[in-house]
Design a protein around this motif. Structure first.
Motif, short mmCIF file in Angstrom:
data_model
loop_
_atom_site.label_atom_id
_atom_site.label_comp_id
_atom_site.label_asym_id
_atom_site.label_seq_id
_atom_site.Cartn_x
_atom_site.Cartn_y
_atom_site.Cartn_z
N VAL A 7 88.92 42.97 -0.63
CA VAL A 7 89.56 42.42 -1.59
C VAL A 7 89.44 40.67 -1.80
CG1 VAL A 7 92.20 41.48 -2.13
CG2 VAL A 7 91.70 43.46 -1.04
N ARG B 157 95.16 43.33 -8.86
CA ARG B 157 96.51 43.68 -8.43
C ARG B 157 97.43 42.34 -7.86
NH1 ARG B 157 95.97 46.51 -2.19
NH2 ARG B 157 95.36 44.54 -0.97
N VAL C 264 90.98 43.94 -6.23
CA VAL C 264 90.41 44.95 -5.51
C VAL C 264 88.86 45.36 -6.10
CG1 VAL C 264 90.85 47.36 -4.59
CG2 VAL C 264 92.90 45.83 -5.04
N TYR D 296 90.76 45.94 2.48
CA TYR D 296 91.77 46.49 1.54
C TYR D 296 92.61 47.20 2.32
CZ TYR D 296 93.47 49.69 -1.74
OH TYR D 296 94.36 50.63 -2.68
N GLU E 72 95.17 39.20 -6.11
CA GLU E 72 94.18 39.65 -5.58
C GLU E 72 93.36 40.67 -6.46
OE1 GLU E 72 96.09 40.06 -1.13
OE2 GLU E 72 96.16 42.18 -2.77
N ARG F 183 86.34 49.76 0.00
CA ARG F 183 87.05 48.75 -0.86
C ARG F 183 87.28 47.38 0.08
NH1 ARG F 183 91.87 52.27 -3.40
NH2 ARG F 183 90.50 53.61 -4.42
#
Length: 94
Positions: A29, A14, A20, A88, A18, A27
């Motif tokens: 990162v 993303r 994810v 996250y 980053e 989650r």
């Protein structure tokens, strides 16, 4: 080799460089700098201190699956004790 359905983790790049990582308990990162696409994972010893509780014991699996993802996406993979692991937080971009 395990099929895609057998994998424990899913990876989604993303914005903001980053990656994810979705796993069985939530989650997190990881860093994914785009200048030269590279995924960073802390060493296993550091991971135990910075990973969310649900992921603490999953470092070997995460490492193996992240290596596969990096190879499939022409990304480098680095284990670095200073690599960040962050919580996250959803954004408008994912």
């Amino acid at each position: 080799m395990a099929g895609r359905r057998d994998r424990v983790f899913r990876f989604q790049p993303r914005w903001k460089e980053e990656l994810v990582v979705a796993g069985p308990g939530g989650r997190l990162v990881l860093e994914l700098p785009m200048g030269h696409l590279t995924a960073y994972l802390p060493t296993e010893n550091v991971w135990k201190d910075v990973a969310p509780d649900w992921a603490v014991d999953l470092w070997p699996i995460l490492k193996a699956e992240l290596e596969i993802w990096c190879a499939a996406n022409q990304a480098s993979f680095k284990i670095d004790p200073t690599a960040s692991v962050t919580r996250y937080t959803p954004t408008q971009f994912g």
